[in-house]
Design an enzyme around this catalytic site. Structure first.
Site, mmCIF file in Angstrom:
data_model
loop_
_atom_site.group_PDB
_atom_site.id
_atom_site.type_symbol
_atom_site.label_atom_id
_atom_site.label_comp_id
_atom_site.label_asym_id
_atom_site.label_seq_id
_atom_site.Cartn_x
_atom_site.Cartn_y
_atom_site.Cartn_z
ATOM 1 C CB VAL A 1 -22.990 -21.764 -4.118
ATOM 2 C CG1 VAL A 1 -23.159 -21.140 -2.692
ATOM 3 C CG2 VAL A 1 -21.422 -21.948 -4.268
ATOM 4 C CE LYS A 2 -24.196 -30.214 -4.418
ATOM 5 N NZ LYS A 2 -24.583 -29.786 -2.990
#
Lengths: 317, 317
Positions: free
Chosen positions: A111-112
């Protein structure tokens, strides 16, 4: 990081399957097969294509998960591919994570995320859920370091509380990663080395029984020399290594990112596994949706098995 | 950036209301009022609290949007607050964006996404939608620069095609932002200055009629001196300035981030506006949900109006 390390030991396979579907990676007859079902469920015609893709992504993912669940320790769905479809895609992202977890896989949500402290605390609900309810079904998430420890600490706390992990971007696999990460600092190090030192520090309070902390690092397979140096520089940091296969990284490239015991890293491949069916001579546009999904599954299992064998030779030396 | 600049000119108000609800910021009777409705709609009891909060967030946001729509040019929902609730929260995020857009507001989605090129292209659907359908309803999104231009270009292309904008993190408002952003580079600049130069370059192909490109920068109100220097360093880059109010930034602090014409920046306040009701002596736990929402709206409008007046004095000098 103990749960992931033990799952890797159990399968003798330090690889993770990236579940990053795109329209081009799902056989068109699979997408088409959901046209009727979706037409009846959407509020407006214009959202039908995205809703149809979302349903197809889930069936595609499920076929792949079923095909690889006994030979790989983990999957890594990339949330961007699902976000592209709007909220319907997010639903399918969480359904994919839940289904993979039910099959015993460690689920690494790519998901960074990253933000200031109070906002990172909200994002950390990816790991902690809400009052015992866990809508995201992730065992770990990837996090961006640009905002410093304010943006990391809430994730570390959530990981500690929920027996989960995070992976912080250090040296990413893409070509332009050098624009920022490779800059020379006044003290003689490079930006990514400084970030590496921060990550090692951020993990120092959560080192598990296998010697690695809950704060891992993302280190691209496309940088073998830097990866080898980072392995020495970050003795308690487990690596998530993207960029294998379609992006150019080989088993030999990633070997230096493992420790002397053949642990310390897990290598991701996405397109090379989930898109393996596209290279199969058995595929035909005239196949039924069920036959196409069966081929997707067979090819994914073969590709995952080949990757495992290549990594075993290169890593378990 | 022309659409945003014109909306600011029309309202004579360079401020944006951050729609970042938390459980503590929504009057409890508003949340409680949705208990019955939610109990009938969720699949399991354990997801009811998150679903109930999600519905309450939307009604809370709607009250605030209605109260400020004629005096502010833009709103900035922070997606993390909604993601914390799982997919039901994401639905409410998009509903909030859609409702705000319908009221004529410019919608700045604070999503801070960033990834390698192919993945950034998927995230860029936040701006481009799918085949003419736009599930996210954002006019701009925030983006993280740690991966370099690969991760930026897809957003710029989507922004160009859809007449939208992006804002890249340069110097964030949080205390630990210095850990990475303030590092000294070997060439005598600092990391955030290097990023600033990249951002100015990334925008060079999309400069609008008002002199600013589609690639804005996030510059925290908590760094007034650096913000002033960045204003000179980035002549074609519009600034999104968070950190005003609750985080400590004042109108005087942000004045230097505007250009000589009083343009070039928009200042965000979240808690100071959406949580203004908490300081009102008129609030009572015994109020009805409707009365509490009316108070939320009145206090938000007053706070937004005060902020506008303070910025006018400091900026339109």
């Amino acid at each position: 990081m103990d749960r992931l390390i033990e799952a890797i030991e159990q399968t003798q396979n330090p690889s993770v399957v990236g579940l990053d579907p795109t329209e081009a990676l799902v056989p068109p007859q699979v997408v088409a097969s959901f046209a009727d079902e979706v037409r009846d469920s959407v509020e407006s015609d214009e959202e039908a294509p995205a809703a149809q893709l979302a349903v197809a992504y889930f069936e595609f993912n499920r076929a792949i998960i079923d095909a690889v669940a006994d030979i790989v320790p983990a999957v890594k769905p990339q949330i961007a591919m699902y976000e592209a479809l709007g909220p319907a895609g997010i639903d399918v992202y969480t359904m994919t994570c839940e289904y993979a977890a039910e099959q015993g896989l460690y689920v690494l949500g790519d998901v960074k995320r990253g933000d200031i402290g109070s906002t990172a605390a909200a994002y950390a609900h990816h790991l902690s859920g809400m009052n015992g309810w866990n809508p995201w079904h992730e065992d770990a998430v990837t996090v961006n370091p640009y905002l410093g420890c304010d943006g990391i600490t809430p994730f570390v706390e959530a990981a500690n509380a929920a027996d989960k992990d995070i992976f912080v971007l250090v040296r990413t696999s893409n070509p332009s990663s050098s624009e920022l990460q490779m800059l020379d600092l006044a003290d003689g190090t490079k930006v990514y080395e400084h970030v590496a030192d921060l990550v090692e520090t951020w993990g120092s309070g959560s080192i598990g029984t296998h010697g690695y902390s809950r704060v891992g690092a993302v280190v691209g397979a496309t940088h073998p020399e830097e990866g080898r140096a980072l392995r020495a520089r970050m003795p308690h940091t487990f690596f998530l290594v993207p960029g294998y296969g379609a992006q150019g990284g080989t088993a030999a490239d990633v070997a230096g990112m493992f420790d002397d015991n053949g642990s310390g890293a897990i290598v991701n491949s996405s397109r090379g596994i989930i898109g393996a069916w596209k290279k199969s001579p058995q595929y035909s546009p005239d196949m039924s949706a069920d036959d196409a999904l069966a081929l997707v599954a067979d090819c994914a299992r073969q590709a995952a098995s080949d990757m495992r064998d290549n990594l075993r030779i290169a890593v378990y030396r």
